[in-house]
Design an enzyme around this catalytic site. Structure first.
Site, short mmCIF file in Angstrom:
data_model
loop_
_atom_site.label_atom_id
_atom_site.label_comp_id
_atom_site.label_asym_id
_atom_site.label_seq_id
_atom_site.Cartn_x
_atom_site.Cartn_y
_atom_site.Cartn_z
N ASP A 89 0.83 -1.13 -0.07
CA ASP A 89 -0.09 0.04 -0.08
C ASP A 89 0.82 1.16 -0.07
O ASP A 89 1.74 1.40 0.97
CB ASP A 89 -0.85 -0.12 1.29
CG ASP A 89 -1.86 1.19 1.44
OD1 ASP A 89 -2.94 1.02 0.63
OD2 ASP A 89 -1.40 2.35 1.81
N TYR A 94 2.69 9.97 -0.04
CA TYR A 94 3.80 9.59 0.82
C TYR A 94 5.29 9.89 0.23
O TYR A 94 6.05 9.80 1.09
CB TYR A 94 3.60 7.97 1.10
CG TYR A 94 2.35 7.21 1.59
CD1 TYR A 94 1.29 8.31 2.17
CD2 TYR A 94 1.89 5.76 1.58
CE1 TYR A 94 0.08 7.88 2.70
CE2 TYR A 94 0.73 5.61 2.05
CZ TYR A 94 -0.23 6.48 2.59
OH TYR A 94 -1.33 5.98 3.16
N LYS A 119 -2.83 5.95 -4.08
CA LYS A 119 -3.99 6.59 -3.88
C LYS A 119 -3.66 8.07 -4.73
O LYS A 119 -2.73 8.45 -4.74
CB LYS A 119 -4.13 6.94 -2.64
CG LYS A 119 -4.05 5.65 -1.70
CD LYS A 119 -4.35 5.82 -0.11
CE LYS A 119 -3.86 4.45 0.60
NZ LYS A 119 -2.38 4.52 0.79
N HIS A 152 -7.74 9.38 -2.15
CA HIS A 152 -7.42 9.33 -0.76
C HIS A 152 -8.34 10.04 0.20
O HIS A 152 -8.37 9.32 1.12
CB HIS A 152 -6.04 10.05 -0.99
CG HIS A 152 -5.09 9.69 0.06
ND1 HIS A 152 -3.79 9.62 -0.08
CD2 HIS A 152 -5.23 9.20 1.61
CE1 HIS A 152 -3.21 9.10 1.08
NE2 HIS A 152 -4.18 9.01 2.00
N1 LIG Z 1 -5.81 5.97 3.67
C1 LIG Z 1 -5.25 6.92 4.55
O1 LIG Z 1 -5.52 7.93 4.75
C2 LIG Z 1 -4.21 6.40 5.32
C3 LIG Z 1 -3.63 6.88 6.53
C4 LIG Z 1 -2.71 6.36 7.11
C5 LIG Z 1 -2.21 5.18 6.66
N2 LIG Z 1 -2.39 4.77 5.65
C6 LIG Z 1 -2.01 3.22 5.50
O2 LIG Z 1 -1.88 2.57 6.35
C7 LIG Z 1 -0.61 1.73 6.66
C8 LIG Z 1 -0.35 1.47 8.13
O3 LIG Z 1 -0.64 2.74 8.95
P1 LIG Z 1 0.57 3.46 9.91
O4 LIG Z 1 1.72 3.48 8.90
O5 LIG Z 1 0.03 4.65 10.34
O6 LIG Z 1 0.88 2.62 11.08
P2 LIG Z 1 0.28 1.11 11.85
O7 LIG Z 1 0.63 0.09 10.84
O8 LIG Z 1 -0.77 1.28 12.54
O9 LIG Z 1 1.72 1.09 12.69
C9 LIG Z 1 2.86 1.18 12.55
C10 LIG Z 1 3.85 1.13 13.79
O10 LIG Z 1 3.65 -0.11 14.41
C11 LIG Z 1 5.10 -0.67 14.71
N3 LIG Z 1 5.03 -2.11 14.53
C12 LIG Z 1 4.67 -2.58 13.52
N4 LIG Z 1 4.68 -4.02 13.93
C13 LIG Z 1 4.98 -4.40 15.05
C14 LIG Z 1 5.15 -5.32 15.86
N5 LIG Z 1 4.84 -6.62 15.59
N6 LIG Z 1 5.44 -5.02 17.38
C15 LIG Z 1 5.78 -3.85 17.68
N7 LIG Z 1 5.67 -2.68 16.83
C16 LIG Z 1 4.98 -2.97 15.61
C17 LIG Z 1 5.86 0.18 13.65
O11 LIG Z 1 7.25 0.00 14.41
P3 LIG Z 1 8.47 -0.43 13.73
O12 LIG Z 1 8.70 -0.03 12.42
O13 LIG Z 1 9.55 -0.58 14.56
O14 LIG Z 1 8.10 -2.18 13.57
C18 LIG Z 1 5.28 1.36 13.50
O15 LIG Z 1 5.83 2.24 14.41
C19 LIG Z 1 0.28 3.05 6.16
O16 LIG Z 1 1.74 2.68 6.41
C20 LIG Z 1 -0.36 3.41 4.92
O17 LIG Z 1 -0.02 2.56 4.10
C21 LIG Z 1 -3.58 5.02 5.10
#
Ligand SMILES: NC(=O)c1ccc[n+]([C@@H]2O[C@H](COP(=O)([O-])OP(=O)(O)OC[C@H]3O[C@@H](n4cnc5c(N)ncnc54)[C@H](OP(=O)(O)O)[C@@H]3O)[C@@H](O)[C@H]2O)c1
Length: 313
Positions: A89, A94, A119, A152
């Site tokens: 994704d 980004y 997106k 988006h």
């Molecule tokens: N459509 C939208 O508006 C929108 C908005 C926000 C995000 N997104 C998408 O959603 C994706 C995911 O959301 P996000 O990036 O905001 O955050 P997330 O996936 O909710 O959380 C990421 C965090 O979790 C930690 N983490 C991951 N696996 C872990 C584990 N097994 N144990 C402990 N910590 C862990 C990572 O640290 P480490 O790196 O240290 O593992 C990082 O700090 C984004 O990357 C993006 O592709 C879309």
């Protein structure tokens, strides 16, 4: 009546997807040269799919790339593919589509095995701008087509963008089209003019923001729900939450695995991000246990019913 692609209701898709998932347990791994590098645990845990409303399969667990830029972004995407992720994704905003494309290229994987989402950002809304933005995204990613392209945010000329995306879909340049951050009313408004119902609505969802209204709405529609920030990006102390840790202990699973299993049992696609290969592997290892009803009820009580990202409002 809306156009549902092949006219089959999503509930039927979901029923079929269970069978499909079992039948395709190893799809996406078998023909890859990476196969030899995977442990038996990783193969066992390869990722089930769901059929979208136009009949195409989408992995139910993927890899998020927000904030993973440049050489780090490339390394992370390469690592994620090497341990078994097939859904990647990204988004124009980004600023990492080139880095993601480079990671895909370096992985050596057959393009057909991947499911790539990007997106359309708000500034590119409207018919002509959407067509240009799409071309820019696929050129940066180094691919001829996208598996999924999302609006988006529900801002700007959504109608013009959707018309352009419907055309790109019909031309075969995008395999599925959808939206992100749309409320139920905004999805209903789209159906006044849309010829194709969005296949996906990607919204903020995690244990602290369970989005029950959207959840119920989408569950009963032919638009599949996908969770962004499935770990609330680590906010509100999610990785040290005692309730989640206690549940995890019962199954010998981590908090991250409990969270992802919870999404999976709700039939929501999740796209966790990680910069660490060990976490990437851990996050895939969720298909060999099932949270009991009592644990699901306990997790339901963690809902704060509010976004953890008020600054993005
Ligand atoms: N459509 C939208 O508006 C929108 C908005 C926000 C995000 N997104 C998408 O959603 C994706 C995911 O959301 P996000 O990036 O905001 O955050 P997330 O996936 O909710 O959380 C990421 C965090 O979790 C930690 N983490 C991951 N696996 C872990 C584990 N097994 N144990 C402990 N910590 C862990 C990572 O640290 P480490 O790196 O240290 O593992 C990082 O700090 C984004 O990357 C993006 O592709 C879309």
């Amino acid at each position: 009546m809306e156009n549902h692609g092949n006219g089959v209701k999503r509930r039927e898709f979901l029923k079929r997807s269970t069978k499909f998932a079992a039948a395709t347990m190893f799809v996406g791994l078998g023909s890859s040269k990476l196969f030899g590098a995977l442990s038996s645990t990783q193969i066992k845990n390869s990722i089930p799919t769901v059929l979208l409303n136009n009949g195409i399969p989408m992995p139910r667990l993927g890899f998020g790339t927000n904030t993973l830029k440049g050489v780090i972004g490339t390394r992370c995407v390469h690592d994620a593919i090497s341990v078994g992720y097939r859904l990647i994704d990204t988004a124009h905003i980004y600023g990492n589509e080139e880095a993601v494309g480079e990671g895909i290229k370096q992985s050596g994987i057959d393009r057909k095995e991947l499911f790539i989402t990007s997106k359309l950002w708000v500034d590119d809304s409207g018919y002509e701008s959407t067509k240009k933005a799409f071309e820019t995204s696929i050129n940066k990613l180094g691919t001829e087509y996208l598996d999924l392209y999302l609006i988006h945010r529900p801002r700007g000329d959504v109608k013009g963008s959707w018309q352009a995306m419907e055309e790109l879909f019909t031309e075969g340049k995008i395999r599925a089209i959808g939206v992100s951050n749309f409320l139920p009313d905004q999805l209903d408004d789209m159906m006044e003019y849309a010829k194709i119902r969005p296949a996906i609505n990607q919204i903020e969802t995690h244990v602290f923001f369970q989005e029950d209204k959207s959840y119920e709405f989408l569950k009963n529609s032919e638009t599949q729900m996908e969770a962004w920030s499935p770990f609330a990006a680590g906010r509100n102390g999610i990785f040290s939450n005692q309730t989640l840790a206690d549940i995890g202990k019962k199954y010998n699973k981590s908090i991250a695995q409990v969270c992802l299993r919870w999404h999976f049992q709700r039939e929501i696609i999740a796209i966790p991000r990680s910069s660490q290969k060990a976490h990437m592997i851990e996050n895939l290892d969720i298909f060999d246990f099932e949270l009991a009803e009592s644990d699901l009820q306990t997790i339901a009580s963690l809902d704060l019913n509010t976004t953890q990202f008020p600054e993005w409002g």
